[in-house]
Write an enzyme that holds these catalytic residues in place. Structure first.
Site, PDB file in Angstrom:
ATOM      1  N   LYS A   1      33.896  20.724  85.148  1.00 53.00           N
ATOM      2  CA  LYS A   1      33.562  20.954  86.795  1.00 53.00           C
ATOM      3  C   LYS A   1      32.888  21.815  87.002  1.00 53.00           C
ATOM      4  CE  LYS A   1      34.174  18.502  90.778  1.00 53.00           C
ATOM      5  NZ  LYS A   1      35.598  17.891  91.800  1.00 53.00           N
TER       6      LYS A   1
ATOM      7  N   GLU B   1      25.231  17.206  94.072  1.00 48.77           N
ATOM      8  CA  GLU B   1      25.127  15.416  93.787  1.00 48.77           C
ATOM      9  C   GLU B   1      23.442  15.442  94.028  1.00 48.77           C
ATOM     10  OE1 GLU B   1      27.924  11.613  93.952  1.00 48.77           O
ATOM     11  OE2 GLU B   1      29.236  13.904  93.602  1.00 48.77           O
TER      12      GLU B   1
ATOM     13  N   HIS C   1      34.657   6.574  88.119  1.00 49.59           N
ATOM     14  CA  HIS C   1      34.998   6.001  89.845  1.00 49.59           C
ATOM     15  C   HIS C   1      34.338   4.968  90.746  1.00 49.59           C
ATOM     16  CE1 HIS C   1      36.627   9.968  88.809  1.00 49.59           C
ATOM     17  NE2 HIS C   1      37.066   9.971  90.041  1.00 49.59           N
TER      18      HIS C   1
ATOM     19  N   ARG D   1      25.526  16.530  88.448  1.00 52.20           N
ATOM     20  CA  ARG D   1      26.575  16.199  88.864  1.00 52.20           C
ATOM     21  C   ARG D   1      27.379  14.475  89.645  1.00 52.20           C
ATOM     22  NH1 ARG D   1      29.884  19.828  94.288  1.00 52.20           N
ATOM     23  NH2 ARG D   1      31.929  18.813  93.902  1.00 52.20           N
TER      24      ARG D   1
ATOM     25  N   GLU E   1      41.853  12.611  85.411  1.00 48.40           N
ATOM     26  CA  GLU E   1      40.469  13.558  85.471  1.00 48.40           C
ATOM     27  C   GLU E   1      40.486  14.425  84.068  1.00 48.40           C
ATOM     28  OE1 GLU E   1      38.907  13.234  87.682  1.00 48.40           O
ATOM     29  OE2 GLU E   1      39.672  12.227  89.902  1.00 48.40           O
TER      30      GLU E   1
ATOM     31  N   ASN F   1      31.383  11.594  88.550  1.00 52.32           N
ATOM     32  CA  ASN F   1      31.793  10.246  88.828  1.00 52.32           C
ATOM     33  C   ASN F   1      31.972   9.242  88.239  1.00 52.32           C
ATOM     34  OD1 ASN F   1      31.719  10.972  92.067  1.00 52.32           O
ATOM     35  ND2 ASN F   1      29.392  10.841  91.220  1.00 52.32           N
TER      36      ASN F   1
ATOM     37  N   HIS G   1      38.142   4.129  92.947  1.00 46.82           N
ATOM     38  CA  HIS G   1      38.367   4.022  94.620  1.00 46.82           C
ATOM     39  C   HIS G   1      38.222   2.679  95.032  1.00 46.82           C
ATOM     40  CE1 HIS G   1      35.745   7.545  94.957  1.00 46.82           C
ATOM     41  NE2 HIS G   1      36.652   7.874  94.453  1.00 46.82           N
TER      42      HIS G   1
ATOM     43  N   HIS H   1      44.969   7.707  92.616  1.00 47.08           N
ATOM     44  CA  HIS H   1      44.067   8.395  91.948  1.00 47.08           C
ATOM     45  C   HIS H   1      43.712   8.318  90.500  1.00 47.08           C
ATOM     46  CE1 HIS H   1      39.845   9.293  92.678  1.00 47.08           C
ATOM     47  NE2 HIS H   1      39.905  10.544  92.194  1.00 47.08           N
TER      48      HIS H   1
ATOM     49  N   LYS I   1      33.746  19.458  97.934  1.00 42.17           N
ATOM     50  CA  LYS I   1      33.498  17.450  98.084  1.00 42.17           C
ATOM     51  C   LYS I   1      35.147  17.340  99.520  1.00 42.17           C
ATOM     52  CE  LYS I   1      31.176  14.230  95.190  1.00 42.17           C
ATOM     53  NZ  LYS I   1      31.514  13.772  94.368  1.00 42.17           N
TER      54      LYS I   1
ATOM     55  N   ARG J   1      32.112  23.909 113.663  1.00 40.39           N
ATOM     56  CA  ARG J   1      30.577  24.170 113.025  1.00 40.39           C
ATOM     57  C   ARG J   1      31.407  24.457 111.231  1.00 40.39           C
ATOM     58  NH1 ARG J   1      27.548  24.700 117.855  1.00 40.39           N
ATOM     59  NH2 ARG J   1      26.820  22.586 118.045  1.00 40.39           N
TER      60      ARG J   1
END
Length: 357
Positions: free
Chosen positions: A224, A234, A245, A238, A182, A242, A249, A261, A140, A118
């Site tokens: 960031k 997000e 993205h 936030r 990026e 993206n 993706h 990427h 993330k 956990r």
């Protein structure tokens, strides 16, 4: 050494940036609370950089696993392998995962840290430009699914990031170029001055000029960190990170991860700017500036060998689709982006068709 502090709602942590940090006997070791370390790397990075890290962590019980190198291995199969290895190594709840590699390694290692018993501690040692400037920051974590990239994951902040710029000395040029995408994205989102600086100094960053490289990474990290501090999970601002993205993706997944990427993000930035022009949010000059900067960085300016119709179907499963409607992050000008869902649903596919070769 430079230090950027990420003030996330769930807790703050440092991002240390400098040369020779992996060998510092106090830096990484000072972040580890328990006695056990599980070191996760890959078959490319491990042989080059694990020894320095293991020497710095000599006081701890170290178990390790090297993943195969590549985005296609960031999946449920290898996530399960990691958990099996951790159980077999007797990792307790006060163990710390230390990930050494690019964004693929920190993504899957971070997800393992989020799930194992956990949640256990995670220290990230990024070794690619993309990871140092972006992926290592913000918590993330994810693995890919056959239905799309990063569909299975969690938010789990690291307890620290150790960015050793010396690891970029062994990074191949293609990966360096991919990392620039990026950095360009960060500038487009939040810093017009930085975007202008990149237009003039991108070549110096790619040539690994120490001063320019440090400035680019530190500035991207600060952008960031500021956004993550405002919106850790997000639910608001936030989402602006993206930018490009949703397209990227889809390009990655549909190409079987033939595109790195950052390469897919570079094309995604162009496509997002084109959509922005079509809906009246941006001038055509912005598209040209992004196109020119991509070329200057040796990044793609089009989509090779993919079907725009299939790309559109993959985008329909994007995490930014809510109630069946796709929301895109669109640039208005360098340093200013907005969330937009008021466009013809056929527009993204139409724009991709123009960029497919």
């Amino acid at each position: 050494m430079k230090t950027v502090t990420v003030e996330a709602a769930s807790g703050s942590y440092p991002v240390h940036i400098g040369r020779g940090l992996l060998s510092d006997p106090d830096l990484v070791a000072g972040m580890v609370a328990g006695k056990q370390v599980f070191l996760i790397s890959n078959e490319t990075v491990g042989p080059m950089h694990e020894a320095a890290l293991e020497k710095a962590l000599v006081a701890f019980e170290i178990s390790k696993y090297e993943l195969p190198d590549g985005e296609r291995f960031k999946n449920l199969e290898y996530f399960s392998v990691l958990l099996d290895k951790m159980v077999a190594s007797g990792m307790h709840r006060d163990a710390t995962i230390v990930s050494l590699g690019g964004g693929v390694v920190s993504d899957i290692a971070g997800f393992a840290a989020a799930c194992y018993q956990r949640g256990i501690a995670h220290v990230i040692c990024p070794t690619t430009l993309l990871a140092q400037a972006d992926a290592a920051i913000g918590g993330k974590t994810a693995i890919n699914h056959s239905g799309g990239k990063n569909l299975v994951g969690a938010f789990h902040q690291p307890i620290g990031v150790v960015t050793d710029l010396a690891t970029l000395d062994t990074l191949d040029d293609r990966q360096m170029r991919a990392g620039m995408a990026e950095i360009v994205k960060s500038a487009l989102i939040a810093d017009k001055t930085f975007f202008g600086w990149l237009e003039s100094h991108a070549g110096e960053v790619l040539a690994r000029d120490r001063q320019s490289l440090t400035h680019a990474i530190e500035t991207s990290c600060r952008i960031k960190a500021r956004i993550v501090a405002e919106d850790e999970k997000e639910t608001g601002s936030r989402a602006l990170l993206n930018l490009g993205h949703s397209f990227a993706h889809a390009i990655e997944a549909e190409s079987g991860y033939r595109y790195l990427h950052g390469e897919a993000v570079a094309v995604g930035l162009l496509l997002a700017a084109e959509v922005a022009v079509r809906v009246g949010l941006a001038d055509a000059e912005l598209v040209q500036r992004i196109f020119d900067l991509n070329e200057r960085c040796g990044l793609p300016t089009g989509i090779e060998g993919l079907d725009p119709g299939k790309l559109a179907k993959v985008m329909a499963m994007d995490k930014k689709v809510l109630s069946g409607k796709l929301t895109l992050v669109l640039p208005e000008k360098p340093g200013s982006v907005v969330l937009c869902d008021s466009f013809d649903p056929a527009l993204p596919e139409s724009v991709m068709r123009e960029y497919c070769r």
